[in-house]
Write a protein that holds these residues in place. Structure first.
Motif, PDB file in Angstrom:
ATOM      1  N   PRO A  71    -122.600  37.667 -33.230  1.00  0.00           N
ATOM      2  CA  PRO A  71    -123.102  37.258 -31.909  1.00  0.00           C
ATOM      3  C   PRO A  71    -123.012  38.409 -30.917  1.00  0.00           C
ATOM      4  O   PRO A  71    -122.059  39.194 -30.939  1.00  0.00           O
ATOM      5  CB  PRO A  71    -122.174  36.106 -31.511  1.00  0.00           C
ATOM      6  CG  PRO A  71    -121.548  35.644 -32.795  1.00  0.00           C
ATOM      7  CD  PRO A  71    -121.450  36.859 -33.650  1.00  0.00           C
ATOM      8  N   LEU A  72    -124.005  38.495 -30.052  1.00  0.00           N
ATOM      9  CA  LEU A  72    -124.013  39.581 -29.081  1.00  0.00           C
ATOM     10  C   LEU A  72    -123.026  39.352 -27.937  1.00  0.00           C
ATOM     11  O   LEU A  72    -122.649  40.303 -27.260  1.00  0.00           O
ATOM     12  CB  LEU A  72    -125.421  39.764 -28.513  1.00  0.00           C
ATOM     13  CG  LEU A  72    -126.413  40.480 -29.436  1.00  0.00           C
ATOM     14  CD1 LEU A  72    -127.788  40.529 -28.799  1.00  0.00           C
ATOM     15  CD2 LEU A  72    -125.939  41.887 -29.749  1.00  0.00           C
ATOM     16  N   ASN A  73    -122.617  38.123 -27.694  1.00  0.00           N
ATOM     17  CA  ASN A  73    -121.684  37.882 -26.585  1.00  0.00           C
ATOM     18  C   ASN A  73    -120.246  38.013 -27.076  1.00  0.00           C
ATOM     19  O   ASN A  73    -119.476  37.063 -27.109  1.00  0.00           O
ATOM     20  CB  ASN A  73    -121.927  36.505 -25.954  1.00  0.00           C
ATOM     21  CG  ASN A  73    -121.681  35.378 -26.945  1.00  0.00           C
ATOM     22  OD1 ASN A  73    -121.710  35.578 -28.149  1.00  0.00           O
ATOM     23  ND2 ASN A  73    -121.431  34.190 -26.420  1.00  0.00           N
ATOM     24  N   GLN A  74    -119.890  39.219 -27.483  1.00  0.00           N
ATOM     25  CA  GLN A  74    -118.549  39.480 -28.001  1.00  0.00           C
ATOM     26  C   GLN A  74    -117.525  39.486 -26.864  1.00  0.00           C
ATOM     27  O   GLN A  74    -117.754  40.071 -25.809  1.00  0.00           O
ATOM     28  CB  GLN A  74    -118.529  40.834 -28.711  1.00  0.00           C
ATOM     29  CG  GLN A  74    -119.394  40.892 -29.955  1.00  0.00           C
ATOM     30  CD  GLN A  74    -118.795  40.104 -31.100  1.00  0.00           C
ATOM     31  OE1 GLN A  74    -117.572  40.084 -31.273  1.00  0.00           O
ATOM     32  NE2 GLN A  74    -119.651  39.453 -31.863  1.00  0.00           N
ATOM     33  N   ASN A  75    -116.397  38.824 -27.109  1.00  0.00           N
ATOM     34  CA  ASN A  75    -115.256  38.900 -26.186  1.00  0.00           C
ATOM     35  C   ASN A  75    -114.301  39.968 -26.717  1.00  0.00           C
ATOM     36  O   ASN A  75    -113.296  39.685 -27.351  1.00  0.00           O
ATOM     37  CB  ASN A  75    -114.540  37.547 -26.093  1.00  0.00           C
ATOM     38  CG  ASN A  75    -115.416  36.490 -25.474  1.00  0.00           C
ATOM     39  OD1 ASN A  75    -116.128  36.775 -24.512  1.00  0.00           O
ATOM     40  ND2 ASN A  75    -115.385  35.285 -26.022  1.00  0.00           N
ATOM     41  N   THR A  76    -114.667  41.194 -26.504  1.00  0.00           N
ATOM     42  CA  THR A  76    -113.898  42.287 -27.080  1.00  0.00           C
ATOM     43  C   THR A  76    -113.705  43.404 -26.082  1.00  0.00           C
ATOM     44  O   THR A  76    -114.502  43.573 -25.161  1.00  0.00           O
ATOM     45  CB  THR A  76    -114.619  42.832 -28.330  1.00  0.00           C
ATOM     46  OG1 THR A  76    -113.854  43.892 -28.878  1.00  0.00           O
ATOM     47  CG2 THR A  76    -115.991  43.366 -27.972  1.00  0.00           C
TER      48      THR A  76
END
Length: 683
Positions: free
Chosen positions: A109-114
């Motif tokens: 997924p492009l909405n990474q929480n990283t």
């Protein structure tokens, strides 16, 4: 701007195919699941990963074969497939470590929480996260758009009905290839990389492939045995035929028909001989051949969606453009074949025997039809269930694997011609739903045919009643369900599954072209051998009306495809009557050509160039879809969609289809048709 970007999200499924799949596909017998599990070894994985970090050249091979963040994300390029064959060819043996490559695909997924040091990537991720309000709807529509791959030109989506997009509430998803040692899982490798670089990457494992991961099945043993036996009989029969013809110098009539029935020499001459007797409908050859080419090109376009498309946003633009009309209207070619089937159903029976003899030989009427189409259908099913699965490979070969598994499980419903009612979204040879409907219409046709012997008034009443009843049934279905008249209407993807089950593959709503064909078959019979004279003004009027109505059937799809279309009554009208209108106009074209009012159209449709593809059309119909699937499954990179490249691939598909169909006819169709005639000629 962001809304425009999320239009691209609606096309994610065009770039992913049935590549998002559930456990049903992951545990298919087409791939060796036990092999995947047996090679995993966490301890050896750690040892080999340490080796890769210390051996720069070996480690670079794995990195080089893996996918990277693709360019062109904003135009729908959401995949990087790496180098499939390079990964599987990696093999290194040293210090008792056997390192082999395993090709895997993961969904990121492009909405990474990283937390990442690269501020630009972080900023990009924040921009994507702002779009969460649009995400669920966009991804849902993207799943439906995947169905494009099987809907144009009368196909279905058994593979796609099992497809799932993971993390439905997440943002857009990248599909990336990762090459890992075969003893490792993608998660082990990525977690190690993430721990070394302080990155917590969220992703989902999809599928992994290893060399020689296609296990031998019962279908393989059957296909090898049956096709080897046919080949042996063919060699013996051909040798006998050549010996009798060129050594003993016997005439054809002196050679035993049964012994030479499998002869390549005789069957090739039969296929390439085009001698027509009195009353032959030569223009039908052109219509059949052109319609078959239309089907192949239509499937070439729609099955492009089974690949990862690098400019997926262009597909939505193309679907609503004027230049896509000929593909969007391609499903009407199916009704051409229904109409031709209805014509020949009557034209080849009426005038040959009496009503009583027809009733007494009704079992032969059915048996001849079923036996005539059985050998080729059974052969292609067996090929799909075994040999075709092994002829090539690629990152998206799971599509072919899924088709193989479907034929191994559901071959019986295809051979019994009930698959449009028995789990209609899970077919063996997806395009053969048409054959099931056609056979069912053929089975009920004697209800009308039995009244065509004798009184012309009774015959016309029964034919008109059949047409009116089928049009009424189609009207009821159309106005009751309120479906879109366009198979791939971008605004109504959520209805497509029900549309196919309730209407498109349902025999009764599709029956009107067949019964209209029966009407024209009787009309052609009544004027057979007669010198028909018609006023020029009447002929000109009928031609003008016919051409106008044909154009209406083709071009009426354009306004329906537009995003602002909201005229349900127009959709219902087209669903109810467009196929009947098409059959009526095509019937007039055939009638005019047969009785001397076709002019240059009759000349064109009767050209010799159409004779061979027309004769091969049934075999072409059966084999073209699996061949396109093989070509698409063999692609190792994303595809750029445009008309030029797709047309180029379409021409290649036509050539290979004709060659394959010719071989099937020489080895399967022609021999068994001869044997069938010898068995049933008395009947």
């Amino acid at each position: 701007m962001y809304k425009e970007i999320f239009i691209v999200a609606n096309l994610v499924a065009v770039t992913v195919n049935a590549n998002f799949i559930d456990d049903t596909l992951k545990h298919t017998s087409a791939f060796d699941q036990e092999l995947y599990e047996s090679v995993l070894n966490p301890m050896k994985c750690e040892e080999q990963l340490n080796l890769l970090m210390n051996n720069t050249y070996l480690g670079m091979q794995f990195i080089d074969a893996s996918g990277k963040i693709p360019s062109g994300i904003l135009v729908g390029n959401l995949a990087d497939l790496g180098s499939y064959h390079q990964c599987l060819n990696i093999q290194y043996l040293a210090d008792e470590l056997d390192v082999q490559g395993k090709y895997c695909l993961i969904h990121v997924p492009l909405n990474q929480n990283t937390k990442m040091d690269n501020s630009q990537i972080l900023d990009f991720g924040k921009k994507w996260s702002r779009l969460d309000n649009y995400t669920s709807k966009a991804i849902t529509r993207s799943i439906n758009l995947k169905k494009l791959a099987h809907l144009l030109s009368g196909t279905e989506y058994s593979m796609i009905s099992r497809a799932l997009i993971p993390n439905m509430q997440s943002s857009m998803i990248l599909t990336l290839a990762i090459c890992v040692p075969k003893v490792c899982t993608p998660k082990q490798v990525i977690n190690l990389i993430g721990s070394l670089n302080n990155i917590n990457l969220t992703f989902d494992e999809y599928i992994c492939r290893l060399p020689n991961d296609k296990p031998v099945s019962v279908a393989d043993y059957l296909s090898i045995s049956i096709f080897s036996l046919i080949l042996l009989i063919t060699i013996i029969s051909t040798s006998y035929d050549l010996y009798q013809t060129y050594v003993l110098k016997k005439e054809t009539s002196e050679i035993d028909r049964l012994y030479r029935s499998f002869s390549i020499h005789t069957n090739t001459k039969r296929l390439l001989s085009f001698n027509y007797g009195t009353g032959a409908l030569e223009c039908v050859d052109g219509i059949r051949a052109i319609s078959m080419l239309w089907v192949i090109f239509g499937h070439t376009y729609c099955l492009t969606a089974l690949n990862f498309v690098s400019n997926a946003a262009e597909i939505l633009t193309w679907l609503t453009s004027f230049r896509s009309i000929w593909v969007n209207s391609a499903p009407i070619s199916v009704d051409t074949f229904f109409m031709l089937s209805g014509i020949l159903c009557v034209y080849t029976v009426i005038g040959k025997i009496s009503r009583w003899k027809f009733i007494k030989s009704l079992h032969l009427f059915y048996l001849y039809r079923l036996l005539r189409i059985f050998p080729l259908l059974a052969a292609v099913i067996l090929l799909q269930a075994s040999i075709l699965h092994r002829v090539s490979d690629g990152p998206v070969w799971t599509n072919v694997g899924s088709a193989t598994e479907s034929c191994r499980r559901r071959w019986w419903s295809a051979l019994l011609h009930v698959q449009n009612y028995v789990k209609p979204l899970d077919l063996c040879l997806q395009h053969t739903w048409y054959l099931s409907v056609d056979v069912q219409l053929y089975i009920i046709s004697p209800v009308v045919i039995v009244w065509l012997f004798g009184s012309a008034m009774v015959a016309w009443c029964s034919l008109v009643a059949g047409v009116v009843i089928t049009l009424a049934i189609s009207s009821v279905y159309s106005f009751m369900y309120n479906y879109s008249a366009a198979v791939v209407n971008p605004r109504r993807f959520d209805q497509m599954g029900d549309y196919f089950v309730d209407y498109y593959m349902n025999t009764l709503p599709r029956a009107s072209p067949f019964f209209i064909g029966m009407l024209y078959g009787y009309l052609l019979h009544k004027f057979k051998g007669r010198n028909l004279r018609m006023q020029k003004s009447v002929v000109a009027t009928l031609w003008a009306l016919s051409i106008a109505l044909m154009a209406f059937c083709i071009f009426s799809i354009y306004p329906i495809m537009q995003v602002d279309h909201d005229e349900q009554m127009f959709d219902n009208f087209l669903n109810a009557y467009m196929r009947g209108i098409w059959a009526m106009t095509l019937g007039w074209l055939i009638f005019a050509c047969v009785y001397g009012y076709g002019g240059p159209i009759n000349w064109f449709l009767s050209l010799q160039i159409w004779k061979l593809p027309a004769r091969l059309s049934y075999a072409m119909y059966l084999i073209h879809f699996p061949l396109i699937m093989i070509a698409n499954g063999s692609m190792t990179s994303t595809v750029y969609f445009d008309d030029a490249s797709t047309m180029f691939r379409g021409v290649g598909n036509v050539v290979f289809t004709i060659l394959a169909a010719f071989i099937l006819c020489v080895f399967i169709d022609a021999p068994f048709s001869t044997v069938q005639k010898l068995l049933l000629e008395r009947g």
